[in-house]
Design an enzyme around this catalytic site. Sequence first.
Site, mmCIF file in Angstrom:
data_model
loop_
_atom_site.group_PDB
_atom_site.id
_atom_site.type_symbol
_atom_site.label_atom_id
_atom_site.label_comp_id
_atom_site.label_asym_id
_atom_site.label_seq_id
_atom_site.Cartn_x
_atom_site.Cartn_y
_atom_site.Cartn_z
ATOM 1 N N CYS A 7 0.827 -1.199 0.000
ATOM 2 C CA CYS A 7 0.000 0.000 0.000
ATOM 3 C C CYS A 7 0.860 1.247 0.000
ATOM 4 C CB CYS A 7 -0.945 -0.006 1.198
ATOM 5 S SG CYS A 7 -0.100 -0.016 2.799
ATOM 6 N N ARG A 49 -4.572 1.199 -0.723
ATOM 7 C CA ARG A 49 -4.401 -0.222 -0.418
ATOM 8 C C ARG A 49 -4.471 -1.100 -1.658
ATOM 9 N NH1 ARG A 49 -8.636 -4.133 2.386
ATOM 10 N NH2 ARG A 49 -7.317 -5.920 2.794
ATOM 11 N N ASN A 72 2.368 0.072 6.182
ATOM 12 C CA ASN A 72 2.644 -0.565 4.895
ATOM 13 C C ASN A 72 3.622 -1.705 5.141
ATOM 14 O OD1 ASN A 72 4.523 0.450 1.923
ATOM 15 N ND2 ASN A 72 3.135 -1.245 2.209
ATOM 16 N N GLU A 74 4.198 -6.204 5.939
ATOM 17 C CA GLU A 74 3.629 -7.435 6.501
ATOM 18 C C GLU A 74 4.283 -7.724 7.848
ATOM 19 O OE1 GLU A 74 5.559 -8.511 3.291
ATOM 20 O OE2 GLU A 74 4.111 -7.117 2.438
ATOM 21 N N ASP A 97 -2.743 -8.060 10.533
ATOM 22 C CA ASP A 97 -1.402 -7.909 11.087
ATOM 23 C C ASP A 97 -1.131 -6.458 11.486
ATOM 24 O OD1 ASP A 97 -1.426 -7.174 8.383
ATOM 25 O OD2 ASP A 97 0.679 -7.631 8.096
ATOM 26 N N LEU A 230 9.464 -14.384 -9.428
ATOM 27 C CA LEU A 230 10.415 -13.852 -10.396
ATOM 28 C C LEU A 230 11.540 -14.863 -10.554
ATOM 29 C CD1 LEU A 230 10.693 -10.093 -9.351
ATOM 30 C CD2 LEU A 230 9.158 -11.152 -11.002
ATOM 31 N N GLY A 337 14.443 -13.019 -5.113
ATOM 32 C CA GLY A 337 15.628 -13.493 -4.392
ATOM 33 C C GLY A 337 16.575 -12.419 -3.911
#
Length: 540
Positions: A7, A49, A72, A74, A97, A230, A337
């Site tokens: 977000c 969001r 913003n 996790e 969360d 990716l 990665g």
Amino acid sequence: MKIIKMCGILFALNTKRDDFGKRLATLKPRGPDEHNLVIGKDFISGHTRNCIVNPLSGSQPIVDDEWVVLHNGEIYNGVNITRDEHNENVIESTESDSYFILDLLRRKNPINVPSFLDGVFAYCAYNKTKKILYVARDPVGVIPLYMVRNGDECWVSNELKAILDIGEPEVCHPGHIYSIHSDNSFTMSRYVKQYPSKPPTVNYESSKIYEILEQAVNKRVYSDVPWGVLLSGGLDSSIVCALAIENEYLSKAYEKIHTFSIGLKGSEDVKRATEFAKFWNTVHHNVEFTPEEGFAAIEDVIYAIESYDVTTVRASVPMYLLGKAMKKYGIKMVLSGEGSDELFGGYLYNHKCPSAEEMHHESIVKMDRLHYHDCLRANKSLACHGIECRVPFLDKKVINYAMFELAAKDKLSHTHPDGKKMEKWVLREDFSLLLNNNQSILHRQKEQFSDGVGSEWITHIKEKVEQKYSNDYFKRMQAKYVYQTPQTKEALLYREIFNKFFSNCEKTVFYTDNTTACSSESAMKWDKSFVKDPSAQSLK
């Protein structure tokens, strides 16, 4: 239910400006699904969001009688929250969360709240009673965050676009929390411990990295919308993809994992990624671009990533073009990665590292600067398309193992005391079985993203800037840009485009020409053969 989302956040304290809505609108690409405002007597908070898990819940800003919270990122330990009879152990579920931050703010010293979080985050928490704004950023800086203060006015945003023409913006330091008072005075506190000054000495233990990285990937594969991986066909992305495939709780958005790669026609990344995808039976999408298409996108890319650093721009262009393609498939989250090379000595110049002490120092420098480069690229070049990039290698536990436990000598490759090894040999050993001893992956030498997509891309840029700038003009412009002066015509191109959009923001970027293949300035001294070159072509 855990609510995970990418977000945009914008917070203004003590402002009399009437353009907050327009400024928030610049963050809509980061959060195209929902936009909300909360306005108080001395603040305005706004949130955009991008819904990824449980899309019908988890709106922000979060408000109660005392707090206004914008978040913003996790928070992986912000689930299954309950309390024991002493109101201490947090283990029972809340709405999202983000509410875990609010829960901690109610019960803990606000300065200490970030230290209780496991995840990536940028948040603002305003105490309406005490008139104090707390601003925090995750330990590595995976999520971007900026601040600008002018008089008693203070603004905080994920991107520079939203806070232009207020004052000179600054980067909020990763691993720190700011306490900003009503008079705009502030204190800054570091909430994570410094990397150790001496190299760790715990010898590599087989399967240790596998165990913690598997947990890191498992935290990140939950999604109620289409997602992918990716895939370059290199070691790091192949490990992340294989671990995601192994996870038994995969999202049911697709029956199979979708993988994505990008490169010029016939590029090494496209070739290797296709081979890996075929072996693992993923639904694979190759995106090809031409050098001309890449060059034409540079201005849009610099506007998106808000940087003029040469290596970052070079690598952001293909990632930006890939994000544009993934958006057409409805992808809203990808795994990537980033971080592995910094943590485990994966760059080609690391072959020449003379000692464990030098390797440890280089890892610290690279990790401290990661938020200026790869983290910024991975976040912003995809966020502008409404896609969130998750980076398992930068998980809290992975970083702790690589920087505080793993012997620095085990990051050495060609100069390892037990004999010459490949870069990131500890990863190759730990994941050889998972990768089914696929030699094309396990023995593939490191390719920097901007090189792996095709070296003609870099050659084309250099040819175009030679045509664009005369030597006389280049020298005049070098005199103009006294801060981090462009050392090449390519760097000048990026600087001029950046200044077109962000004229008062040059100090939010870290750029140096004194590098070979992404090395630090000190690593340039390791070998007389090193030449100034952001790519790794000179080392092959």
